[in-house]
Design a protein around this motif. Structure first.
Motif, PDB file in Angstrom:
ATOM      1  N   LEU A 248       0.744  -1.226   0.055  1.00 19.78           N
ATOM      2  CA  LEU A 248      -0.125  -0.036  -0.097  1.00 19.78           C
ATOM      3  C   LEU A 248       0.947   1.092  -0.006  1.00 19.78           C
ATOM      4  CD1 LEU A 248      -2.839  -1.194   2.643  1.00 19.78           C
ATOM      5  CD2 LEU A 248      -3.086  -0.711   0.031  1.00 19.78           C
ATOM      6  N   LYS A 249       1.985   1.229   0.747  1.00 19.08           N
ATOM      7  CA  LYS A 249       2.755   2.395   0.954  1.00 19.08           C
ATOM      8  C   LYS A 249       3.609   2.533  -0.463  1.00 19.08           C
ATOM      9  CE  LYS A 249       3.556   2.706   5.689  1.00 19.08           C
ATOM     10  NZ  LYS A 249       4.368   2.948   6.979  1.00 19.08           N
ATOM     11  N   LYS A 250       3.696   1.606  -1.474  1.00 21.86           N
ATOM     12  CA  LYS A 250       4.519   1.649  -2.410  1.00 21.86           C
ATOM     13  C   LYS A 250       3.559   2.303  -3.708  1.00 21.86           C
ATOM     14  CE  LYS A 250       8.330  -1.600  -1.382  1.00 21.86           C
ATOM     15  NZ  LYS A 250       8.898  -2.834  -1.836  1.00 21.86           N
ATOM     16  N   ALA A 251       2.532   1.894  -3.402  1.00 23.14           N
ATOM     17  CA  ALA A 251       1.232   2.232  -4.536  1.00 23.14           C
ATOM     18  C   ALA A 251       1.128   3.851  -4.821  1.00 23.14           C
ATOM     19  CB  ALA A 251       0.146   1.599  -4.289  1.00 23.14           C
ATOM     20  N   SER A 252       0.686   4.268  -5.889  1.00 17.77           N
ATOM     21  CA  SER A 252       0.239   5.379  -6.179  1.00 17.77           C
ATOM     22  C   SER A 252      -0.942   5.718  -5.202  1.00 17.77           C
ATOM     23  CB  SER A 252      -0.156   5.483  -7.725  1.00 17.77           C
ATOM     24  OG  SER A 252      -0.818   6.673  -8.083  1.00 17.77           O
ATOM     25  N   PRO A 253      -0.850   6.982  -4.595  1.00 17.18           N
ATOM     26  CA  PRO A 253      -1.904   7.411  -3.407  1.00 17.18           C
ATOM     27  C   PRO A 253      -3.146   7.704  -4.176  1.00 17.18           C
ATOM     28  CG  PRO A 253       0.259   8.414  -2.906  1.00 17.18           C
ATOM     29  CD  PRO A 253       0.468   7.727  -4.327  1.00 17.18           C
ATOM     30  N   ILE A 254      -2.869   8.404  -5.487  1.00 18.29           N
ATOM     31  CA  ILE A 254      -4.417   8.682  -6.259  1.00 18.29           C
ATOM     32  C   ILE A 254      -4.911   7.586  -6.715  1.00 18.29           C
ATOM     33  CG2 ILE A 254      -3.277   9.293  -8.320  1.00 18.29           C
ATOM     34  CD1 ILE A 254      -5.154  11.625  -8.372  1.00 18.29           C
ATOM     35  N   SER A 255      -4.297   6.650  -7.090  1.00 14.34           N
ATOM     36  CA  SER A 255      -4.554   5.341  -7.817  1.00 14.34           C
ATOM     37  C   SER A 255      -5.318   4.467  -6.619  1.00 14.34           C
ATOM     38  CB  SER A 255      -3.650   4.433  -8.202  1.00 14.34           C
ATOM     39  OG  SER A 255      -2.872   5.050  -9.211  1.00 14.34           O
ATOM     40  N   LEU A 256      -4.979   4.454  -5.433  1.00 15.41           N
ATOM     41  CA  LEU A 256      -5.647   3.993  -4.492  1.00 15.41           C
ATOM     42  C   LEU A 256      -6.853   4.382  -3.992  1.00 15.41           C
ATOM     43  CD1 LEU A 256      -2.592   3.373  -1.689  1.00 15.41           C
ATOM     44  CD2 LEU A 256      -3.499   1.683  -3.228  1.00 15.41           C
ATOM     45  N   LYS A 257      -6.891   5.698  -4.228  1.00 13.71           N
ATOM     46  CA  LYS A 257      -8.241   6.438  -3.677  1.00 13.71           C
ATOM     47  C   LYS A 257      -9.096   6.144  -4.922  1.00 13.71           C
ATOM     48  CE  LYS A 257      -7.456  10.008  -0.366  1.00 13.71           C
ATOM     49  NZ  LYS A 257      -8.091  11.095   0.233  1.00 13.71           N
ATOM     50  N   ILE A 258      -8.684   6.213  -6.325  1.00  8.46           N
ATOM     51  CA  ILE A 258      -9.857   6.125  -7.165  1.00  8.46           C
ATOM     52  C   ILE A 258     -10.266   4.283  -7.472  1.00  8.46           C
ATOM     53  CG2 ILE A 258      -9.939   6.048  -9.736  1.00  8.46           C
ATOM     54  CD1 ILE A 258      -7.657   7.955  -9.929  1.00  8.46           C
ATOM     55  N   ALA A 259      -9.360   3.529  -6.927  1.00 10.46           N
ATOM     56  CA  ALA A 259      -9.460   2.268  -6.924  1.00 10.46           C
ATOM     57  C   ALA A 259     -10.801   1.748  -6.003  1.00 10.46           C
ATOM     58  CB  ALA A 259      -8.516   1.275  -6.896  1.00 10.46           C
ATOM     59  N   LEU A 260     -10.373   2.354  -4.916  1.00 10.14           N
ATOM     60  CA  LEU A 260     -11.319   2.252  -3.823  1.00 10.14           C
ATOM     61  C   LEU A 260     -12.868   2.902  -3.915  1.00 10.14           C
ATOM     62  CD1 LEU A 260     -11.842   1.124  -0.830  1.00 10.14           C
ATOM     63  CD2 LEU A 260     -11.136   3.333   0.119  1.00 10.14           C
ATOM     64  N   ARG A 261     -12.834   3.972  -4.393  1.00  3.72           N
ATOM     65  CA  ARG A 261     -14.207   4.673  -4.642  1.00  3.72           C
ATOM     66  C   ARG A 261     -14.939   3.692  -5.833  1.00  3.72           C
ATOM     67  NH1 ARG A 261     -15.544  10.913  -6.085  1.00  3.72           N
ATOM     68  NH2 ARG A 261     -17.615  10.344  -7.437  1.00  3.72           N
ATOM     69  N   SER A 262     -13.919   3.316  -6.880  1.00  4.89           N
ATOM     70  CA  SER A 262     -14.697   2.390  -7.829  1.00  4.89           C
ATOM     71  C   SER A 262     -15.396   1.125  -7.393  1.00  4.89           C
ATOM     72  CB  SER A 262     -13.574   2.208  -8.854  1.00  4.89           C
ATOM     73  OG  SER A 262     -14.128   1.244 -10.044  1.00  4.89           O
TER      74      SER A 262
END
Length: 355
Positions: A248-262
């Protein structure tokens, strides 16, 4: 290849001589997600419209496979990653073996996993875990977690295929009166070769479902802190927990938020709505107007082989709700691309996975 698959699936559905479609890899992998390299090159060279054309065809392919009127079997006897994984989980019958490895690692590349419809319907927030971490599951885990519908030993695959082809080919209209009869017949044959494999004794997602449900039910910012608190509360080391936090810490922060909302929005959407939404996200990613993490992430991780990537924004707390909202906003005429249009289909899927 994906474009050809779309055309073949369309042709086979209307071909009375075709009763069954089997999809498998030609080599060691079902699909290692290699198409992402071509899409990234197109975006890097400024040909983002061609990249989006490929994405639109993938969305239509996922829609077609998930609503296919004929029995369709996908066999994974190796790696299945990225878009290949999205195609695999769209299938009615999903076979795994002891050689199978499943992963959707897009957030590590600054992208977002596809098929939020399926991911959002996995129980106990497993879909969030898989999409955000890019975690790998082996064949037994795929079956236990509902990713695969059947587990067949690799040595039995050839015999299974032979029986499917011979048995289905010998059927007559008197033998099967409907498509449902044919699907049941295929299911009965696959079940003959299926076994219940042993899971790892420890260290798998299956053994940490309580932690997944507790932590991945949080918002994006809270997921990491919740996992870290979980790590401090346990006695001894938990390699699975440590690996999950690191991913999680290595992943793109904005990608994490988009993926979760999706995934969260996907729970209340139909298949078509999910795909339209995913296409909107892909359009925003392709144009790089909000973040260029995908282009930079691909270059850093797959081209330069440099595992150190500076994401922008660099922290989850710096990703505003307004930034995320833009990825989900409806495509307007001045966006140079139109909303994804999907044909009407009557055979809409029903996903019911039990753990």
């Amino acid at each position: 290849m994906l474009s050809q698959l779309l055309q073949l699936f369309l042709a086979y559905e209307h071909d009375a001589k075709v009763k069954l479609v089997i999809l498998k890899g030609n080599g060691k992998a079902f699909s290692a997600g290699g198409d992402i390299a071509e899409v990234a090159r197109l975006l890097d060279s400024g040909d983002w419209r061609l990249g989006l054309k490929a994405t639109a065809e993938v969305c239509k392919l996922l829609y077609l496979i998930a609503t296919y009127s004929k029995p369709q079997v996908s066999i994974v006897n190796g790696k299945v990653m990225g878009r290949g994984a999205a195609i695999y989980v769209s299938s009615r019958f999903r076979i795994a073996t002891e050689n199978s490895i499943f992963s959707m690692p897009e957030t590590a590349l600054g992208g977002v996993p596809e098929n939020s419809y399926f991911l959002s319907r996995l129980p106990r927030f497993l879909g969030e875990y898989l999409a955000l971490t890019g975690a790998q599951l082996d064949g037994p885990e795929m079956l236990a977690c509902g990713i695969a519908t059947h587990f067949v030993p690799a040595a039995e695959l050839a015999m299974l295929e032979q029986e499917l082809l011979a048995s289905i080919g010998a059927l007559t209209s008197e033998t099967t009166s409907s498509c449902d009869d044919l699907i049941s017949y295929v299911s009965s044959i696959i079940s003959k070769y299926s076994i219940q494999p042993a899971l790892k004794e420890r260290g798998s997602a299956w053994h940490n479902m309580d932690v997944i449900e507790k932590c991945f039910s949080k918002s994006t910012v809270e997921v990491v802190s919740s996992l870290e608190k979980q790590a401090t509360d346990i006695d001894g080391d938990n390699p699975w927990l440590t690996s999950t936090i690191e991913s999680l810490k290595k992943a793109s922060p904005i990608s994490l938020k988009i993926a979760l909302r999706s995934i969260r929005e996907g729970r209340s959407q139909g298949l078509g709505e999910c795909l339209v939404q995913e296409y909107r996200i892909a359009c925003r990613i392709a144009r790089g107007e909000i973040s260029t993490d995908f282009r930079g992430g691909f270059t850093a991780l797959l081209v330069d082989r440099n595992r150190i990537k500076k994401w922008e924004p660099s922290e989850l707390e710096l990703v505003s709700d307004q930034m995320v909202d833009r990825y989900f906003s409806k495509l307007e005429d001045d966006d140079e691309v139109k909303e994804l249009e999907l044909p009407a289909r009557s055979n809409l899927p029903t996903i019911n996975v039990q753990l």
